[in-house]
Write a protein that holds these residues in place. Structure first.
Motif, PDB file in Angstrom:
ATOM      1  N   VAL A 154      27.300  45.818  60.956  1.00  0.00           N
ATOM      2  CA  VAL A 154      27.388  44.416  60.552  1.00  0.00           C
ATOM      3  C   VAL A 154      27.067  44.280  59.065  1.00  0.00           C
ATOM      4  O   VAL A 154      27.715  43.520  58.333  1.00  0.00           O
ATOM      5  N   GLY A 157      29.834  44.606  56.682  1.00  0.00           N
ATOM      6  CA  GLY A 157      30.842  43.552  56.655  1.00  0.00           C
ATOM      7  C   GLY A 157      31.794  43.559  57.827  1.00  0.00           C
ATOM      8  O   GLY A 157      32.793  42.838  57.826  1.00  0.00           O
ATOM      9  N   THR A 159      32.881  42.381  61.244  1.00  0.00           N
ATOM     10  CA  THR A 159      32.571  41.222  62.083  1.00  0.00           C
ATOM     11  C   THR A 159      33.225  41.286  63.453  1.00  0.00           C
ATOM     12  O   THR A 159      32.900  40.480  64.330  1.00  0.00           O
ATOM     13  N   GLY A 160      34.132  42.221  63.645  1.00  0.00           N
ATOM     14  CA  GLY A 160      34.803  42.329  64.938  1.00  0.00           C
ATOM     15  C   GLY A 160      35.595  43.611  65.032  1.00  0.00           C
ATOM     16  O   GLY A 160      35.747  44.343  64.055  1.00  0.00           O
ATOM     17  N   GLY A 180      36.947  42.180  59.242  1.00  0.00           N
ATOM     18  CA  GLY A 180      35.968  41.598  58.332  1.00  0.00           C
ATOM     19  C   GLY A 180      36.656  40.968  57.147  1.00  0.00           C
ATOM     20  O   GLY A 180      37.821  41.270  56.850  1.00  0.00           O
ATOM     21  N   ASP A 181      35.948  40.090  56.458  1.00  0.00           N
ATOM     22  CA  ASP A 181      36.546  39.372  55.334  1.00  0.00           C
ATOM     23  C   ASP A 181      36.975  40.303  54.204  1.00  0.00           C
ATOM     24  O   ASP A 181      37.860  39.970  53.420  1.00  0.00           O
ATOM     25  N   ASP A 224      32.629  37.606  71.942  1.00  0.00           N
ATOM     26  CA  ASP A 224      31.719  36.552  71.480  1.00  0.00           C
ATOM     27  C   ASP A 224      30.952  35.905  72.623  1.00  0.00           C
ATOM     28  O   ASP A 224      29.929  35.250  72.397  1.00  0.00           O
TER      29      ASP A 224
END
Length: 231
Positions: A154, A157, A159-160, A180-181, A224
């Protein structure tokens, strides 16, 4: 049945408008090409005649491949906050389309399918991969949760995770793209895990834990729902 129609769509990059074929209901039994397009990442995508950009049209779509156990309501990613109400909608549509309105033979054959709700064509592709390789999508989401719980991921960066490949053979590894972004769709780093990771998560003990967290309930099966529910 499959339903589609021509509709003008504006390119978000240059504003050029062109008429494209948009799908509302994708029945793989009637048009097998839909499955191939989903797996290839070309479903509901077109090249802009003005600037050449690749454009993906997000919209509400019903994707059915009943012979392979798939009844999936697909929604744009912006509708994820409405997952609970859309899950109820998907259940209602499934009951009407598969159980109530068709001949009884259809309900007897396909009534046990569990409908699903997803929020992108990438997530739809995951469901197709799970069906093709006899993977329980709930266990796959639990594997994602365990992998994301690894220290440092995490912080880096990530996120999934998105299932993108299952290697051939009964012991084939699962390959995930890291989201991730800081990662564009073209350069997402890959994470490969052995099939034994999935098999371990699929044990009775793990499934009991998932059930307690609510992961086994309803059409919306996503990592989630585990966040904050499973330690």
């Amino acid at each position: 049945m499959s339903t589609f129609h021509q509709e003008p769509v504006a390119c978000p990059s240059c504003g050029h408008t062109q008429s494209v074929l948009l799908v509302e209901s994708a029945n793989v039994a009637r048009r097998p090409a839909y499955r191939a397009e989903v797996l290839a990442g070309t479903f509901m995508a077109f090249g802009c005649d003005g600037c050449g950009a690749r454009v993906v049209v997000e919209r509400d779509i019903l994707y059915t491949d009943l012979a392979h156990g798939l009844f999936v309501c697909v929604f744009p990613h912006t509708r994820r906050p409405d997952a609970a109400s859309l899950s109820a909608f998907a259940t209602e549509v499934f009951q009407r389309v598969v159980v109530t309105e068709p001949p009884k033979a259809v309900a007897r054959r396909f009534g046990g399918i569990e409908p699903r709700v997803v929020f992108s064509y990438d997530e739809l592709r995951e469901k197709v991969l799970c069906s093709d390789h006899q993977l329980d999508d709930r266990v796959v989401e639990a594997v994602k949760h365990a992998l994301l719980d690894v220290a440092g991921r995490v912080e880096a960066g990530v996120t999934g995770l998105l299932l993108v490949t299952v290697e051939d053979g009964p012991d084939g590894s699962l390959v995930f793209a890291q989201l991730g972004d800081s990662f564009s769709p073209e350069d997402r780093p890959l994470l490969t895990v052995g099939r034994e990771v999935y098999d371990d998560m699929a044990t009775v003990q793990a499934r009991t834990l998932l059930a307690r967290a609510g992961m086994l309930d309803g059409p919306y099966v996503h990592r989630d729902r585990l966040v904050g529910a499973v330690s």
